[in-house]
Design a protein around this motif. Structure first.
Motif, PDB file in Angstrom:
ATOM      1  N   MET A 189       0.830  -1.207   0.000  1.00 34.38           N
ATOM      2  CA  MET A 189       0.000   0.000   0.000  1.00 34.38           C
ATOM      3  C   MET A 189       0.860   1.251   0.000  1.00 34.38           C
ATOM      4  O   MET A 189       1.822   1.342   0.751  1.00 34.38           O
ATOM      5  N   PHE A 221       0.669   5.083   0.896  1.00 40.66           N
ATOM      6  CA  PHE A 221      -0.205   5.972   1.654  1.00 40.66           C
ATOM      7  C   PHE A 221      -0.246   7.365   1.047  1.00 40.66           C
ATOM      8  O   PHE A 221       0.734   7.821   0.449  1.00 40.66           O
ATOM      9  N   ALA A 241       3.746   7.961   4.879  1.00 38.32           N
ATOM     10  CA  ALA A 241       3.861   7.127   6.080  1.00 38.32           C
ATOM     11  C   ALA A 241       5.175   6.371   6.140  1.00 38.32           C
ATOM     12  O   ALA A 241       5.217   5.185   6.440  1.00 38.32           O
ATOM     13  N   LEU A 242       6.277   7.070   5.867  1.00 35.68           N
ATOM     14  CA  LEU A 242       7.594   6.433   6.010  1.00 35.68           C
ATOM     15  C   LEU A 242       7.948   6.343   7.490  1.00 35.68           C
ATOM     16  O   LEU A 242       7.492   7.146   8.290  1.00 35.68           O
ATOM     17  N   THR A 296       1.008   9.675  12.464  1.00 34.43           N
ATOM     18  CA  THR A 296       1.519   9.849  11.103  1.00 34.43           C
ATOM     19  C   THR A 296       1.325   8.586  10.268  1.00 34.43           C
ATOM     20  O   THR A 296       1.992   8.403   9.250  1.00 34.43           O
ATOM     21  N   GLU A 297       0.435   7.715  10.703  1.00 33.91           N
ATOM     22  CA  GLU A 297       0.058   6.494   9.956  1.00 33.91           C
ATOM     23  C   GLU A 297       1.193   5.495   9.810  1.00 33.91           C
ATOM     24  O   GLU A 297       1.109   4.574   9.016  1.00 33.91           O
ATOM     25  N   GLN A 298       2.273   5.656  10.591  1.00 37.93           N
ATOM     26  CA  GLN A 298       3.368   4.695  10.466  1.00 37.93           C
ATOM     27  C   GLN A 298       2.962   3.330  11.009  1.00 37.93           C
ATOM     28  O   GLN A 298       3.445   2.302  10.542  1.00 37.93           O
ATOM     29  N   ALA A 300       1.137   1.706   8.352  1.00 32.57           N
ATOM     30  CA  ALA A 300       2.087   1.239   7.336  1.00 32.57           C
ATOM     31  C   ALA A 300       2.714  -0.083   7.771  1.00 32.57           C
ATOM     32  O   ALA A 300       2.840  -1.010   6.969  1.00 32.57           O
ATOM     33  N   THR A 329       0.261  -2.807   7.045  1.00 30.17           N
ATOM     34  CA  THR A 329       0.161  -3.201   5.637  1.00 30.17           C
ATOM     35  C   THR A 329       1.386  -3.990   5.204  1.00 30.17           C
ATOM     36  O   THR A 329       1.318  -4.744   4.245  1.00 30.17           O
TER      37      THR A 329
END
Ligand SMILES: Nc1ncnc2c1ncn2[C@@H]1O[C@H](COP(=O)(O)OP(=O)(O)OP(=O)(O)O)[C@@H](O)[C@H]1O
Ligand SMILES: [Mg+2]
Lengths: 248, 259
Positions: A82, A84, A88-89, B122-124, B127, B130
Motif C-alpha cells: 500500500m 499511503f 507514512a515512512l 503519522t500512519e506509520q 504502514a 500493511t
C-alpha cells in the motif's frame, strides 16, 4: 480478486460510506475517483482491513477479511502493498532501511542481494543514491516515491495506491503512471488507484469507479465513464465548480 | 450500559480492559515470535545504558540524605553504627526499586509514548500493518523485554551506589566507626532483601513498558494527542508503581514469611 459487499462506515454520527459495492478482478487496475473528503481513502483502507466497517463484507480471493483478527490478517496482508496518501515512512529509519523493511522480514536475503534490490527499487522511482537520507530530509513528492518503492519492492500481488501522483510535477506523474502500468503488466499485479488526476485515471485504469455521495455513483471502463452524459460525472471530469454567491 | 460507559468509571474500566487485551496479545507474541535481536539490543541500550546517569544520581543522593537523616536521629540514642543497616535495608526493599522505576518512567515512559504516539498519528503504525508486521511484535515486545531486563540491573546499580555513598558520608563526614558500620549493615541485610528489590524492579519494568506502549498505541490524533499520551504515560506509570509497590510489599512479605 477483491469484492466489497454492502459496505457501510460511519465515524461517530457522520456516515462516510453507505452500502458500497464493488468488484475488482485479478490483474485488473481499478481507479477510484471522487471528491476530496468523499471517503476514497477510507474505502481503500477497508480493502486491507486497516479499518473495519460498521456492516458489510470485504472478500480477498474469496476469503472474508472482516471477521479476522490482527494476527490472522498478517497472512492476508502478505499479498498486499500500500502506498499511503501521506507516504507514512518510518521516520526513525533511513530511506534504505524503509525500502528494505519488507525484505528484512524474509530472512533468506543476503545483504548484497538486499542492497541490489533496494537500489533497483529506488531507481524505478527516480531516486537513485538517496539510500542514506532520512525521510525528514526529503521533499513531499520524494517521500511519496520512497513509499511507492517500499510497496513494490517485495512484489506483492495486490497494490493499493492512495493518490500516488498528487503533489508531483507533470513529468514525474507521467513516469509514476508508467511505473504503475509496468508493474501491473509485468508482475500481473491487481492495482487499486485512488486519484484526482483525470489524465492518469484514463491511462492507468481498466475500470473506473466514481464515489459520490457515499456510494459508487458510476462504474465502467474508462472510455465509458469519460464519455458519460451523467451530469455529476460530467461535472467531475470537466472540473466545474458550483457557483458560489457570497464573498465573506 | 451506555450510561455506565460514558462515566469516568466506565472509561477507566474500558482502559483497563484494553490494556489487559494488549498484555494478552503481547504474551502470546512472546511465545510465538522471535524478537529481532537488533531491535531488542537497541531498546536495551536506550532503556538501560542511557538511563544510568539519572539512576546513579538518584541512588547516590538518596543514600546520602537517608544516611545523614538516620544518623541525626540514631545519634540521640547512641546507635550511630546502625545507620548503614537502615539505609541498606530500605534501599534494597523500597527506595532502590521505587525511585529507579519512577526516574525511568519519567525518562523512558515518556519517550516510548511519544515515539509510538507519533507513529500512530503519522500512519506509520498503519504502514507497519500493511507490511504484514504486527505492531505488538515489532513495537511492544522489544520494549517490554528490554524494560524487564534493564530495570532490575538499574535498581541494583542504584542500591549499590546508594549504600556506597551512605558509607562515604557516614565514615568521612559524620565520623562513624567503619568496621561496626559495615558489620551491622551485613548483619541486618539479608539475601531476601536483594530478591525483593529485584522482583519489584522486574515487575515495575513491565508496568512502565506496558502502560507507555498502551498510551502510545491509543494516542488521540494530532500533536496535542501525543502530548496528552506522553503525560498520561508518565503519570499513570508512576501512580501504578507507587500503588502496586504497597501491595507487592505485603504479598512478598507474606511469601517470605511462609518460606
Ligand atoms: N479516522 C477518522 N476519524 C474521523 N473521521 C474520519 C477519519 N478518517 C476520515 N474521516 C472522515 O471521512 C471523510 C472521508 O475521508 P477520506 O480521507 O476518505 O477522504 P478522501 O476521499 O480520501 O479525500 P482526499 O481526496 O482529500 O484524500 C472525511 O470527511 C473525514 O473527515
Ligand atoms: Mg484521501
Amino acid at each position: 480478486m477483491i469484492e466489497v459487499r454492502h459496505l457501510t462506515k460511519s465515524f461517530g454520527s457522520q456516515r462516510i460510506l453507505d452500502n458500497v459495492d464493488l468488484q475488482i478482478e485479478s490483474g485488473e487496475s481499478a481507479v477510484i475517483i471522487g471528491r476530496s473528503g468523499g471517503g476514497k481513502s477510507v474505502l481503500l483502507k477497508h480493502l486491507i482491513a486497516l479499518l473495519k466497517p460498521d456492516s458489510g463484507e470485504v472478500l480477498v480471493d474469496g476469503e472474508s477479511i472482516i471477521p479476522m483478527n490482527e494476527r490472522q490478517l498478517l497472512r492476508v496482508r502478505e499479498k498486499f502493498g500500500m502506498v499511503f496518501q501521506g507516504a507514512a515512512l518510518f521516520d526513525s529509519m533511513t530511506v534504505e532501511e524503509n525500502v528494505a523493511f519488507p525484505l528484512m522480514r524474509k530472512k533468506n536475503f543476503t545483504q548484497a542481494e538486499m542492497d541490489r534490490r533496494v537500489a533497483a527499487a529506488l531507481d524505478m522511482v527516480d531516486l537513485p543514491g538517496t539510500q542514506k537520507k532520512k525521510p525528514a530530509e526529503l521533499s513531499g513528492g520524494m517521500r511519496k516515491r520512497v513509499g511507492l518503492a517500499r510497496a513494490i519492492i517485495y512484489e506483492p500481488r495486490i497494490i493499493l495506491y492512495d493518490e500516488p501522483t498528487t503533489g508531483l510535477d507533470p513529468i514525474m506523474s507521467d513516469s509514476i503512471d508508467k511505473l504503475i502500468i509496468r508493474v501491473r503488466d509485468q508482475l500481473k499485479v491487481t492495482s487499486v488507484v485512488v486519484t484526482h488526476d483525470m489524465r492518469s485515471a484514463r491511462r492507468v485504469g481498466n475500470h473506473v469507479f466514481m464515489l459520490h455521495n457515499k456510494r459508487i455513483h458510476a462504474s465502467g471502463p474508462p472510455e465509458e465513464i469519460f464519455a458519460s452524459q451523467d451530469p455529476i460525472v460530467r461535472q467531475f471530469i470537466d472540473g466545474v465548480a458550483d457557483e458560489k454567491e457570497t464573498i465573506l | 450500559m451506555n450510561f455506565l460507559a460514558s462515566t469516568w468509571v466506565g472509561i477507566w474500566l474500558t482502559g483497563l480492559g484494553r490494556i489487559a487485551m494488549l498484555t494478552r496479545e503481547t504474551v502470546l507474541s512472546l511465545f510465538t515470535f522471535k524478537a529481532r535481536w537488533r531491535d531488542l539490543l537497541y531498546q536495551m541500550y536506550f532503556i538501560g545504558i542511557k538511563s544510568q546517569s539519572v539512576v546513579i544520581v538518584t541512588g547516590a543522593f538518596t543514600g546520602m540524605v537517608l544516611g545523614a537523616q538516620t544518623y541525626f536521629q540514631f545519634h540521640k540514642v547512641k546507635m550511630d553504627t546502625a545507620t548503614l543497616a537502615v539505609v541498606s535495608v530500605s534501599m534494597c526493599d523500597e527506595l532502590g526499586p521505587v525511585l529507579t522505576a519512577l526516574m525511568v518512567a519519567g525518562r523512558v515512559g515518556a519517550a516510548i509514548a511519544a515515539e509510538i504516539g507519533t507513529m500512530r498519528v503519522t500512519e506509520q503504525i498503519d504502514a507497519l500493518r500493511t507490511l504484514a508486521t504486527h505492531p505488538v511484535d515489532y513495537l511492544v515486545v522489544p520494549r517490554l523485554l528490554a524494560a524487564h531486563a534493564a530495570l532490575p540491573l538499574l535498581t541494583l546499580e542504584a542500591i549499590a551506589v546508594g549504600i556506597g555513598s551512605c558509607y562515604v558520608v557516614g565514615v568521612y563526614l559524620l565520623g562513624i566507626d567503619p568496621a561496626f558500620l559495615w558489620d551491622n549493615a551485613l548483619k541486618y541485610t539479608h539475601d531476601v532483601d536483594i530478591v525483593i528489590g529485584f522482583s519489584k524492579a522486574f515487575i515495575f519494568g513491565g508496568i512502565i513498558a506496558m502502560i507507555s506502549c498502551y498510551k502510545g498505541m491509543t494516542c488521540p490524533m494530532g500533536a496535542e494527542g501525543v502530548g496528552k499520551a506522553t503525560t498520561e504515560a508518565v503519570v499513570y506509570s508512576s501512580i501504578t508503581i507507587l500503588i502496586s509497590n504497597f501491595f507487592l510489599t505485603l504479598i512478598i512479605g507474606k511469601l517470605v514469611g511462609l518460606l
